[in-house]
Design an enzyme around this catalytic site. Structure first.
Site, short mmCIF file in Angstrom:
data_model
loop_
_atom_site.label_atom_id
_atom_site.label_comp_id
_atom_site.label_asym_id
_atom_site.label_seq_id
_atom_site.Cartn_x
_atom_site.Cartn_y
_atom_site.Cartn_z
CG ASP A 233 -1.77 1.20 1.40
OD1 ASP A 233 -1.51 2.22 0.74
OD2 ASP A 233 -2.71 1.15 2.20
CB SER B 228 -3.59 12.06 -15.28
OG SER B 228 -4.56 13.04 -15.23
CE LYS C 76 -3.25 11.36 -10.89
NZ LYS C 76 -2.31 10.22 -10.66
CE1 TYR D 293 -6.80 10.76 -10.83
CE2 TYR D 293 -7.26 12.49 -12.43
CZ TYR D 293 -6.69 11.27 -12.12
OH TYR D 293 -6.01 10.56 -13.08
#
Length: 309
Positions: free
Chosen positions: A68, A148, A165, A161
């Site tokens: 993890d 991304s 990034k 999110y």
């Protein structure tokens, strides 16, 4: 795609989340080029499927390490296991992440802690644990931090999110300056839509982060959203473009071509937002020194705070 060559025979790479999706695409591309591999995993079925591929291709079975990426103590153990198995590390790919979406204005601390903890914290943990071995291995090493296109493009359902990034992007761009004097390259990989199962991360939310401010998951709606990923790029193609970026020591690796319109808008909007006025000479000089320091750092010179003023 998938042509086998031994141009990197004997070199060692570690990929987090390397048994499925994008990570497995990168793993196959590096294996095709001769790399020996260590791959982290959490799901036993994905690990078994990945092992089957290596066996069928008559490749060396990777070192599989259960991890993890938010577990710092376990990450330190993994670093020791990789050194014990290979004695060296040439390429570190911090790939593991979660794709979780929801309106930022309703998010709870649990939403922030989970998404940022995996997507940014996992990268930071990988660097702390593995950079010492990468440095001991010597010049010619490389770090790839996977972000991304959300590192550049924001939207109404991807606030945390996107923040994770953006954070990986800033960290990676700065780290490239830090490691250039060590002879170690650093790349930011920003893939677009890729044919993976990343869309179902919300189904695997840990109990410790159960108190979400996002709407309850509608399995049918999320599965329908996931169908868009079927239209994405083959993960192996992204992996091969990643390997090419490593070989060319590119600071930025874009795998998808469909974002020119977005970058043109970012460029125009950014320039238009600058005040239409003259900056004083003193501030201009500080910015000149900053640019010179960045160029010197990229060329391999160690830079201190004294070089910035």
């Amino acid at each position: 795609m998938g042509e086998t060559t031994k141009r990197h025979e004997g070199r060692v790479a570690f990929i987090t989340g390397g048994v499925s999706g994008l990570g497995f695409g990168i793993a196959r591309a590096l294996s095709n080029a001769g790399f020996r591999l260590a791959l982290s995993y959490r799901n036993e079925d994905y690990r078994a499927q990945a092992e089957d591929w290596f066996r069928e291709e008559k490749r060396e079975i990777p070192l599989f390490v259960k991890l993890d990426v938010t577990d710092r103590a376990r990450f330190a153990e993994v670093a020791e296991e990789i050194e014990a198995a290979f004695g060296r590390l040439h390429v570190l790919v911090n790939n593991a992440g979660v794709s979780v979406f929801g309106p930022t204005d309703t998010a709870t601390h649990a939403d922030y802690d989970w998404i940022m903890g995996v997507n940014f914290g996992g990268v930071a943990n990988g660097l702390v644990a593995l950079l010492p071995l990468l440095k001991r291995t010597g010049k010619g090493g490389h770090v790839v931090n996977v972000a991304s296109m959300a590192a550049y493009l924001s939207g109404p359902q991807a606030g945390i999110y996107t923040a994770s990034k953006f954070a990986v992007r800033g960290l990676t761009e700065s780290l490239r300056y830090n490691l250039a004097p060590e002879g170690i390259g650093v790349s930011l990989l920003c893939p677009g839509l890729t044919r993976t199962n990343a869309w179902d991360s919300a189904f695997r939310r840990p109990d410790a982060f159960a108190h979400s401010g996002f709407e309850d998951i509608d399995p049918e709606a999320l599965t329908e959203f996931g169908k868009a990923f079927d239209l994405g790029m083959d993960p192996l193609e992204v992996g091969e473009k990643t390997l090419k970026g490593i070989e060319e020591n590119r600071g930025l690796i874009f795998s998808h071509p469909e974002y020119a319109e977005d970058f043109e808008e970012i460029y125009r909007t950014s320039l238009a937002a600058l005040p239409d006025e003259e900056a004083p000479p003193e501030r201009l000089e500080i910015e000149r020194l900053r640019r010179e320091a960045n160029r010197a750092s990229a060329a391999g010179q160690a830079i201190s705070l004294a070089d910035l003023t």
